[in-house]
Write a protein that holds these residues in place. Structure first.
Motif, PDB file in Angstrom:
ATOM      1  N   ASN A  20      -0.793  -0.338 -10.342  1.00  0.00           N
ATOM      2  CA  ASN A  20       0.585  -0.775 -10.584  1.00  0.00           C
ATOM      3  C   ASN A  20       1.444   0.336 -11.172  1.00  0.00           C
ATOM      4  N   ASN A  21       2.757   0.214 -10.949  1.00  0.00           N
ATOM      5  CA  ASN A  21       3.752   1.017 -11.656  1.00  0.00           C
ATOM      6  C   ASN A  21       3.940   0.406 -13.033  1.00  0.00           C
ATOM      7  N   ALA A  22       4.344   1.238 -13.958  1.00  0.00           N
ATOM      8  CA  ALA A  22       4.725   0.759 -15.286  1.00  0.00           C
ATOM      9  C   ALA A  22       5.983   1.504 -15.698  1.00  0.00           C
ATOM     10  N   GLY A  23       6.745   0.864 -16.532  1.00  0.00           N
ATOM     11  CA  GLY A  23       7.877   1.536 -17.151  1.00  0.00           C
ATOM     12  C   GLY A  23       7.352   2.452 -18.240  1.00  0.00           C
ATOM     13  N   CYS A  24       8.225   2.884 -19.094  1.00  0.00           N
ATOM     14  CA  CYS A  24       7.844   3.821 -20.145  1.00  0.00           C
ATOM     15  C   CYS A  24       6.741   3.242 -21.028  1.00  0.00           C
ATOM     16  N   LYS A  35      -7.496   1.237  -1.490  1.00  0.00           N
ATOM     17  CA  LYS A  35      -7.579   0.379  -0.297  1.00  0.00           C
ATOM     18  C   LYS A  35      -8.580   0.932   0.711  1.00  0.00           C
ATOM     19  N   LYS A  36      -8.550   2.253   0.955  1.00  0.00           N
ATOM     20  CA  LYS A  36      -9.490   2.879   1.896  1.00  0.00           C
ATOM     21  C   LYS A  36     -10.936   2.649   1.477  1.00  0.00           C
ATOM     22  N   LEU A  37     -11.172   2.683   0.172  1.00  0.00           N
ATOM     23  CA  LEU A  37     -12.521   2.508  -0.360  1.00  0.00           C
ATOM     24  C   LEU A  37     -12.913   1.027  -0.503  1.00  0.00           C
ATOM     25  N   LYS A  38     -11.989   0.152  -0.094  1.00  0.00           N
ATOM     26  CA  LYS A  38     -12.211  -1.305  -0.187  1.00  0.00           C
ATOM     27  C   LYS A  38     -12.500  -1.746  -1.617  1.00  0.00           C
ATOM     28  N   LEU A  39     -11.741  -1.136  -2.541  1.00  0.00           N
ATOM     29  CA  LEU A  39     -11.880  -1.463  -3.957  1.00  0.00           C
ATOM     30  C   LEU A  39     -10.703  -2.265  -4.493  1.00  0.00           C
ATOM     31  N   SER A  40      -9.794  -2.698  -3.617  1.00  0.00           N
ATOM     32  CA  SER A  40      -8.607  -3.422  -4.083  1.00  0.00           C
ATOM     33  C   SER A  40      -8.800  -4.926  -3.965  1.00  0.00           C
ATOM     34  N   GLY A  41      -8.113  -5.644  -4.835  1.00  0.00           N
ATOM     35  CA  GLY A  41      -8.121  -7.097  -4.770  1.00  0.00           C
ATOM     36  C   GLY A  41      -8.787  -7.740  -5.967  1.00  0.00           C
ATOM     37  N   PRO A  42      -8.743  -9.068  -6.012  1.00  0.00           N
ATOM     38  CA  PRO A  42      -9.334  -9.808  -7.127  1.00  0.00           C
ATOM     39  C   PRO A  42     -10.793  -9.424  -7.354  1.00  0.00           C
ATOM     40  N   ALA A  85       4.406   9.420  -6.249  1.00  0.00           N
ATOM     41  CA  ALA A  85       3.627   9.899  -5.102  1.00  0.00           C
ATOM     42  C   ALA A  85       2.129   9.808  -5.384  1.00  0.00           C
ATOM     43  N   LEU A  86       1.718  10.126  -6.608  1.00  0.00           N
ATOM     44  CA  LEU A  86       0.299  10.057  -6.938  1.00  0.00           C
ATOM     45  C   LEU A  86      -0.151   8.619  -7.168  1.00  0.00           C
ATOM     46  N   ARG A  87       0.733   7.770  -7.622  1.00  0.00           N
ATOM     47  CA  ARG A  87       0.414   6.338  -7.710  1.00  0.00           C
ATOM     48  C   ARG A  87       0.206   5.791  -6.312  1.00  0.00           C
ATOM     49  N   ASP A  88       1.084   6.140  -5.389  1.00  0.00           N
ATOM     50  CA  ASP A  88       0.951   5.687  -4.005  1.00  0.00           C
ATOM     51  C   ASP A  88      -0.358   6.207  -3.396  1.00  0.00           C
ATOM     52  N   TYR A  89      -0.693   7.443  -3.692  1.00  0.00           N
ATOM     53  CA  TYR A  89      -1.950   8.023  -3.212  1.00  0.00           C
ATOM     54  C   TYR A  89      -3.146   7.237  -3.762  1.00  0.00           C
ATOM     55  N   ALA A  90      -3.125   6.935  -5.070  1.00  0.00           N
ATOM     56  CA  ALA A  90      -4.220   6.176  -5.681  1.00  0.00           C
ATOM     57  C   ALA A  90      -4.362   4.816  -5.020  1.00  0.00           C
ATOM     58  N   LYS A  91      -3.249   4.148  -4.790  1.00  0.00           N
ATOM     59  CA  LYS A  91      -3.280   2.820  -4.160  1.00  0.00           C
ATOM     60  C   LYS A  91      -3.885   2.903  -2.765  1.00  0.00           C
ATOM     61  N   GLU A  92      -3.488   3.921  -2.019  1.00  0.00           N
ATOM     62  CA  GLU A  92      -4.012   4.131  -0.666  1.00  0.00           C
ATOM     63  C   GLU A  92      -5.525   4.388  -0.697  1.00  0.00           C
ATOM     64  N   GLN A  93      -5.963   5.234  -1.632  1.00  0.00           N
ATOM     65  CA  GLN A  93      -7.391   5.543  -1.736  1.00  0.00           C
ATOM     66  C   GLN A  93      -8.202   4.305  -2.118  1.00  0.00           C
TER      67      GLN A  93
END
Length: 102
Positions: A52-56, A39-46, A29-37
């Motif tokens: 990203n999610n990570a395993g252990c 994107k909202k701040l226009k900080l996503s992309g190359p 849920a907090l990873r999803d929140y971070a991703k959303e934020q």
């Protein structure tokens, strides 16, 4: 130059052997929140930021955890305010959030 300025990995692993894990703290849920934020701040992309999610990542005793590359700074977090602080201070401001660093 790295493809992303910052690459953030959230451990979302849930162990099934009874040992504690980051997944015990609902990190998705907090990873999803971070991703959303981001994107909202226009900080996503190359050239910017990737969430990203990570395993252990084998730091469950400090969990939940995330790590920011290329600096290799590890954080723990509890809520959206912690995620907001990491975004504002580290990803935007370039300053490590010492109180959350592990």
């Amino acid at each position: 130059m790295s493809y992303y300025k910052h690459h953030v990995f959230f451990c979302t692993n849930q162990r099934d052997d009874g040992r504690s894990s980051c997944g015990d703290h609902n990190p998705q849920a907090l990873r999803d929140y971070a991703k959303e934020q981001i994107k909202k701040l226009k900080l996503s992309g190359p050239g910017k930021c990737r969430i990203n999610n990570a395993g252990c990542m084998d730091r469950c005793n400090k969990g939940p955890v995330l790590v920011v590359y290329p600096e290799a700074v590890w954080y723990t977090f509890k809520n959206q305010a912690d995620i907001d602080e990491i975004i504002q201070e580290h990803l935007i401001g370039g300053r490590v959030v010492e109180r959350l660093k592990i």
